[in-house]
Design a protein around this motif. Sequence first.
Motif, short mmCIF file in Angstrom:
data_model
loop_
_atom_site.label_atom_id
_atom_site.label_comp_id
_atom_site.label_asym_id
_atom_site.label_seq_id
_atom_site.Cartn_x
_atom_site.Cartn_y
_atom_site.Cartn_z
N LYS A 34 0.83 -1.20 0.00
CA LYS A 34 0.00 0.00 0.00
C LYS A 34 0.87 1.26 0.00
O LYS A 34 0.62 2.21 -0.72
N LYS A 35 1.95 1.17 0.79
CA LYS A 35 2.87 2.30 0.89
C LYS A 35 3.48 2.62 -0.47
O LYS A 35 3.64 3.78 -0.85
N VAL B 183 1.07 4.40 -2.67
CA VAL B 183 0.90 5.80 -2.25
C VAL B 183 2.09 6.63 -2.71
O VAL B 183 1.94 7.74 -3.24
N LEU C 121 2.06 9.82 -5.13
CA LEU C 121 2.57 11.12 -4.72
C LEU C 121 3.67 11.61 -5.66
O LEU C 121 3.78 12.80 -5.92
N LEU D 257 1.97 13.08 -8.57
CA LEU D 257 1.40 14.37 -8.17
C LEU D 257 2.49 15.43 -8.08
O LEU D 257 2.32 16.57 -8.54
N ALA D 258 3.65 15.05 -7.49
CA ALA D 258 4.76 16.00 -7.34
C ALA D 258 5.23 16.45 -8.71
O ALA D 258 5.48 17.64 -8.94
N LEU E 147 2.52 18.89 -10.20
CA LEU E 147 2.53 20.21 -9.53
C LEU E 147 3.81 20.97 -9.86
O LEU E 147 3.78 22.17 -10.11
#
Lengths: 231, 124
Positions: free
Chosen positions: A2-3, A6, A10, A13-14, A17
């Motif tokens: 799961k980690k 994630v 992320l 996403l990073a 952004l």
Amino acid sequence: MKKLIVILLLAVLAWDLGVIFLGLNFGNEHFTEGVKDQYLEKTVTELNVANTVTSIVVNFRGFDTLGEVTVLFLAATALGGILYKKRHHVGERSVLFPSSSLVMSGSKLLFPAIILLGVYVFVHGHLSPGGGFQGGTIIATGFLLMLLAYDNYSVSHNLLSIVESLAGIFFVVIGLLGFMNHGTFLENFLPTGTLNSLFSGGVIPIVYILIGFKVAAELTGVIYTVLHEKD
Amino acid sequence: MDESLFKYIEFSIYGASILLILIGLYGALVKKSLIKIVIGLSIVDAGVHLIFVAMGYIRGGTAPIFSPGFENDASRMVDPIPQALVLTAIVIGFAVTAVALSLVIRLYKHHDTLRIDEIKNLKW
């Protein structure tokens, strides 16, 4: 597993952004060119308020602020509803050990100074950085200090609700007076005075002081409700 | 201020706010304790606020306050609109955190644990 998912998410996403924001021309972008210039001009010519952020929050977008204050009120009410207790259970708190006399007298010494600072911040909201929300929060921290230092310190819930309701009612009344005089909600109807003096800006200081009282009462109520929560 | 230093400041401000958003999201998605999840959500809030205020910055700008000595500097002032919006956002963020924490208190009373994987109907 799961980690890992994630972290992968992320990372994507990073990247996104980063591409968006590092592609902007920092310091030279003018996103709100026309609007910003209008606000900066009108805050001096029409309202005589030094702090542009205050004039936007309380006057140009005052209706927004009324909604914001309502959200804060709803949050305080929801908190009271979720943590509701029968009357006779309220008042006792679980304290591990009583605070020392140094903490007690120290916070008694600091309390009036903190209240004074909070009042200064919201009275001068139209002249310097700060305003109703910030000043109200400072006052609530003073009450938090007293509640932490004295385990039998109590704030009257009825008084808090009265202060809060009166501040909210006067906010709406001032807005409606502006509506009746000039046709827009929260329109200024008082003389604006001269720039950079304490009595300037028409209704803006009055509304910000009311917001200060309302926020202080609401936050103190929230702190009190959470601190007196016990099995 | 010379160009390379300014580039470095730009990178660190946007980098810091993106990093705050990522740290908060990581905490909210991976951590098991309910309190830590709420803390993660408020860290995301802080990152978003920072990015908002940074977007309104104008090079060499002053605060949007016409204090004595700055009456004619309207062209140099940074954008006041993101600052006013962030003021609203901070208050809403506080309200959300307060309600979330009160729900956490209630859940703790009911299940006697803060670990989200031990609260059976909340697993993902």
